[in-house]
Design a protein around this motif. Sequence first.
Motif, PDB file in Angstrom:
ATOM      1  N   UNK A  47       0.833  -1.210   0.000  1.00 57.20           N
ATOM      2  CA  UNK A  47       0.000   0.000   0.000  1.00 57.20           C
ATOM      3  C   UNK A  47       0.862   1.252   0.000  1.00 57.20           C
ATOM      4  N   UNK A  48       1.911   1.260   0.807  1.00 55.05           N
ATOM      5  CA  UNK A  48       2.815   2.420   0.838  1.00 55.05           C
ATOM      6  C   UNK A  48       3.559   2.569  -0.482  1.00 55.05           C
ATOM      7  N   UNK A  49       4.012   1.449  -1.039  1.00 54.35           N
ATOM      8  CA  UNK A  49       4.736   1.506  -2.305  1.00 54.35           C
ATOM      9  C   UNK A  49       3.855   2.054  -3.425  1.00 54.35           C
ATOM     10  N   UNK A  50       2.607   1.591  -3.483  1.00 56.44           N
ATOM     11  CA  UNK A  50       1.696   2.076  -4.515  1.00 56.44           C
ATOM     12  C   UNK A  50       1.341   3.544  -4.293  1.00 56.44           C
ATOM     13  N   UNK A  51       1.178   3.943  -3.034  1.00 58.45           N
ATOM     14  CA  UNK A  51       0.866   5.347  -2.750  1.00 58.45           C
ATOM     15  C   UNK A  51       1.988   6.263  -3.188  1.00 58.45           C
ATOM     16  N   UNK A  52       3.218   5.794  -3.059  1.00 54.34           N
ATOM     17  CA  UNK A  52       4.374   6.607  -3.465  1.00 54.34           C
ATOM     18  C   UNK A  52       4.540   6.621  -4.977  1.00 54.34           C
ATOM     19  N   UNK A  64       0.612   6.690   6.186  1.00 51.92           N
ATOM     20  CA  UNK A  64      -0.754   6.817   6.681  1.00 51.92           C
ATOM     21  C   UNK A  64      -1.708   5.973   5.838  1.00 51.92           C
ATOM     22  N   UNK A  65      -1.520   5.987   4.524  1.00 51.90           N
ATOM     23  CA  UNK A  65      -2.333   5.141   3.644  1.00 51.90           C
ATOM     24  C   UNK A  65      -2.154   3.672   4.003  1.00 51.90           C
ATOM     25  N   UNK A  66      -0.908   3.259   4.234  1.00 52.13           N
ATOM     26  CA  UNK A  66      -0.637   1.868   4.604  1.00 52.13           C
ATOM     27  C   UNK A  66      -1.325   1.502   5.913  1.00 52.13           C
ATOM     28  N   UNK A  67      -1.283   2.406   6.865  1.00 51.95           N
ATOM     29  CA  UNK A  67      -1.947   2.173   8.151  1.00 51.95           C
ATOM     30  C   UNK A  67      -3.441   1.964   7.953  1.00 51.95           C
ATOM     31  N   UNK A  68      -4.064   2.833   7.151  1.00 52.67           N
ATOM     32  CA  UNK A  68      -5.515   2.741   6.941  1.00 52.67           C
ATOM     33  C   UNK A  68      -5.890   1.497   6.148  1.00 52.67           C
ATOM     34  N   UNK A  69      -5.130   1.203   5.083  1.00 51.52           N
ATOM     35  CA  UNK A  69      -5.447   0.036   4.252  1.00 51.52           C
ATOM     36  C   UNK A  69      -5.307  -1.254   5.049  1.00 51.52           C
TER      37      UNK A  69
END
Length: 293
Positions: A47-52, A64-69
């Motif tokens: 999730x963090x990799x895709x968000x970046x 934060x996205x990784x935490x929520x996902x």
Amino acid sequence: MLEQQLVNALSLGCVYALFALGFTLVFGVLGVINLAHGAVFMVGAYAALEAVTRLALPLPLAMLVALLVSGVIGLLIDVLVLRPLRNRNAPHLIPMIATIGIAIFLNSAAQGMFGAENQRFAPEVLPTESFQIGAVHVSVIELLIIGLSFALMAALFVLMNRTQTGRALRAIAESPKAAALLGINVEGLFRLTSFAAAALGGVGGVLIALYSNAVFPMMGQPMLHKGIAVIILGGMGDIRGALVGGLFLGFAEVLAVAYIGSTMRDAIAFGLLFIVLLLRPQGLFGKVLERKA
């Protein structure tokens, strides 16, 4: 140099402790050994990799996205799988088997979507700054891992010991039926626990991905094995034990690599763990708690 190895061990041990905290939180409150926790760890990293890479978010927002996902994944696991099993009074082994199936599904889905090969964060995303403290070299990533891990662990400790929610969670851990009779929203706190535990696991996935700069579908499997070892070492369901056990395993692994050899890393770490459990089978902080009706 010993001081440098201690810094490396601290950063690795913090990730292990963060992962194990989510693991032990689910066991302590829900009474379930969630074997999908390693897959949730992997989901957080992706999730963090895709968000970046796809959304061009800065690293803090990606975390934060990784935490929520990952938290939402944990919540879905509870609502769709664990709650129906609780309602049917399924034996304790059944939820554990169900979470194995969830882990296989998540790992296969990740491999189908992203492929089996390692993926990496772009070099410009990773902080490259470092600090020299005496003879010790500390990177920004290591400081991030240590600082964020201790902040989250401290927040969880305060929640469990200083708040009304924490007291309610401890009551549920003792007896869900008695807690419900006292007016505690047991199902709501089960969902909160599942979200928080998965969120901790997802953040741990991001931190280890930044530490090694490698994301792949099976990255959560070895972490799952170590998480189980950590919570057994620390005492099943004990937050203090998860912290101490994670740091113990991190220090044992890093010092084994530094002074004995990388091929003996797991053998030394788990051999020491075995010796500790021979001397204290119930773990460092007590024994497995049995729920009472």
